[in-house]
Write a protein that holds these residues in place. Sequence first.
Motif, PDB file in Angstrom:
ATOM      1  N   ARG A  34      -1.660   9.511   9.527  1.00  0.00           N
ATOM      2  CA  ARG A  34      -2.549   8.437  10.569  1.00  0.00           C
ATOM      3  C   ARG A  34      -1.544   8.704  11.571  1.00  0.00           C
ATOM      4  N   TYR A 150      -6.041   4.896  17.224  1.00  0.00           N
ATOM      5  CA  TYR A 150      -5.368   5.824  15.943  1.00  0.00           C
ATOM      6  C   TYR A 150      -6.533   6.387  14.892  1.00  0.00           C
ATOM      7  N   VAL A 152      -7.377   8.507  11.041  1.00  0.00           N
ATOM      8  CA  VAL A 152      -6.829   9.615   9.756  1.00  0.00           C
ATOM      9  C   VAL A 152      -7.259  10.821  10.007  1.00  0.00           C
TER      10      VAL A 152
END
Length: 353
Positions: A34, A150, A152
């Motif tokens: 992440r 953010y 992943v």
Amino acid sequence: MQVIKCLAAVAWEPNKPLSIETVEVAPPKTHEVRVKIHSTGVCHTDLSTLSGINPDGPGNLFPTILGHEGAGVVESVGEGVTNVMPGDHVIPLWLPHCGTCHMCLSGKTNICEKAFATFLSGMLLDGTSRFTCNGKIIYHYVGTSTFSQYTVLPDISVVKVNPSARLDRVCLIGCGIPTGYGSVLNTAKVVEGSSVAVWGLGTIGLAAVMGARKAKAKRIIGIDINPEKFHIGKKFGCTEFVNPKDHGDRPIQEVLSEMTEGGLDYTFECIGNVQTMASPPRVALESLRKGWGVSTIVGVAQRGLEISFTPFELLVGRRWTGSLFGGLSDEFLLKARDTFVFLLIFQVVGQLS
């Protein structure tokens, strides 16, 4: 590790403006990372996807979070991750190598069949998404989705870079610079003393020009209809310029053939215009010298368009090829990050200043 709530630019459907939404970003699973995104570029492929004219390839699923030219800092890692740790500065890669599929093991291509096929589905390698918004699943964009605070990614999709490199510059390594630079050095393999023409002096075209200079090409002709780009093109390595608008109805391939006494050794189409590539008037292909000229398609054309040419154009010894992400792999970047990434960014920043 907990779910993170953050802001992201969500593309709910084609031909609609991006919407700034609060999204939930799940923790990374096994062999996932992440990343807190610091900076992201906007590639023309992002815009093509949003407009609904993206080619038969990445990012045709909505809703999605676009972006594939980012840079950031690792926030957390899942089980089994050994190549990065929290706090590392990284570049997300939209075309990674799994290292185990037939394509990766061949050593002949940077197109990983496992990663490429999975990312076209809008999911990560396990077939699921880490993004939700208002209870709805949001698709990943080519496994990167850098238009989010953010994101992943699989651990194979991140490359650690020197922490002293500016993240608002190093993000260009995620797509534009390697795509143009690598198409010259890895795909076409331009040789010293040759003549080169580059169509389109955007990020990819300028990177191709820089690659041609690195290869010590003797003549590097930048071709663009915007004369304001010629000044920066010279900084990157162009020796000459051609504006098609300056030549009226005269075919540009005739102009270039005359300039080079028979044609160019290498041409690079960095626009995504099928007429420039190999459909009538076929300028990039027909501008080549007979016998050994090589034309490389680098720009991405919109979905549904086709190209055509007469077989004689190739029968006389010309060659025609394409280059995805400049033929570069994450393995190459990992091995060369101290020389390629850092020095290339230093070079680009100096020329843009």
